[in-house]
Enzyme design. Sequence first.
Site, PDB file in Angstrom:
ATOM      1  N   ASP A  99       0.915  -1.139   0.051  1.00 38.16           N
ATOM      2  CA  ASP A  99       0.064   0.051   0.036  1.00 38.16           C
ATOM      3  C   ASP A  99       0.785   1.280   0.103  1.00 38.16           C
ATOM      4  O   ASP A  99       0.396   2.393   0.291  1.00 38.16           O
ATOM      5  CB  ASP A  99      -0.965  -0.077   1.142  1.00 38.16           C
ATOM      6  N   GLU A 100       2.000   1.149  -0.388  1.00 39.00           N
ATOM      7  CA  GLU A 100       2.690   2.446  -0.391  1.00 39.00           C
ATOM      8  C   GLU A 100       4.045   2.471  -1.335  1.00 39.00           C
ATOM      9  O   GLU A 100       4.635   1.291  -1.723  1.00 39.00           O
ATOM     10  CB  GLU A 100       3.394   2.693   1.007  1.00 39.00           C
TER      11      GLU A 100
END
Length: 395
Positions: A99-100
């Site tokens: 998620d990043e």
Amino acid sequence: MTASILHADLDSFYASVEQRDDPSLRDRPMIVGRGIVLAASYEAKATGVRTAMGTSAALRLCPEAIVVDARMRAYVEASKRVFEIFHDTSPLIEGVSIDEAFIDVGGLRNISGSAPKIGATLRRRVRDEVGLPITVGVASTKHCAKVASQAGKPDGLLVVPEGGELDFLWPLPANKLWGVGKKTSEKLGRIGIATIGDLAIADTDRLIEELGTAHAHHLQALANNQDPRRVDTGRRRKSIGSQRSFPSRGMTGNDAWAIVLELVERITASMRSKNLMGRTVTLNLRDNNFHSFSRSTTMAQASWSSAEIGRAAKKLFHENSEFLRSGACTKVGLSLSNLTSPHNVQLAMDFEPGRPAAVDAAVDQIRDRFGNESISAARIMPEGHEHHSHPNWFQ
DNA sequence: TCTGGGGTCCTAGGACCC
DNA sequence: TCTGGGGTCCTAGGACCC
């Protein structure tokens, strides 16, 4: 140095996907994960719920929270769509986790505008096209961009202007630094360091006494916004593994061995699908006092064969059979490191009609070298097509 | 608060080689 | 017989991150 590095980080990722897909969960405190909290909505976080907390403890803090099971497939799918937008934004992407990512937009000023403008566009696209909130930090270094995205949450855009990095960083608590966790925080506290600013101007020798040379220099540099790391598009996975834990005691040796076999199958299947072979096999164990330890062995050749890796695991298992049979084992993990990607191997050979034994012999050679599971495609080219390649020979 | 499952990086000692 | 510096590889442990 210009502020041209973005750190883009989806907010409470798993929880946001759940709220996106189920309108009844929106604007309500909710938790993903039974056992422990994998993610929590901001409404739940407001009551003190944190990631990695036991779910039962979380429910004591927030009794009205709804608990849902994780749906990994949905998260992987959402992540893919978000990363497509990242790649559409700039070619220089470094994925950090599901998620990043870091995104270097330094060369795009004339095409796409300033870094803050690009960050704003990125956020809007992720919201419009995938339906998820994302926070973007913009700064001159990776580390500062990462801290900025944390400070900008939720659903924000935080730009640290060029020259303003220390004004931004120094008032923050030291544990906001990327790489300072519980233990390091305690050590810093013991020598009177509470903020990033304290760390930046601390006596280096005193810091080295507490943290060791490398760690001390690294953290003090980050505190002064000295972070020469570039956005690295070529990062490769270093290990691959799987694990199972058992909340209660009483696992027998047979239970443990059955789990090891299951892990071997899971991992080798995953390695083959990712075209990865590994040479070092590590057995990770935990006792009923929550103490973890590991035993590893390195094979002569890298492999993704469940038979070969199973043999290595069996050796490690037997070397620790006393512990594994005692009933004190509460977790079994297996991982492969020393990874390499095998080249697709094409074996071209001529043989006379009526001598398929030559092909069998060649296949046996491959089997010896790579393991039985490596052979997933074998075809005999019709005459005149001998030079057609088959790139997925070993997929 | 009784704690999942997936990873990364760093340190340090010993074996071994030149 | 005793000795140096430099390097790689393997194993184990620990801190940290999401």
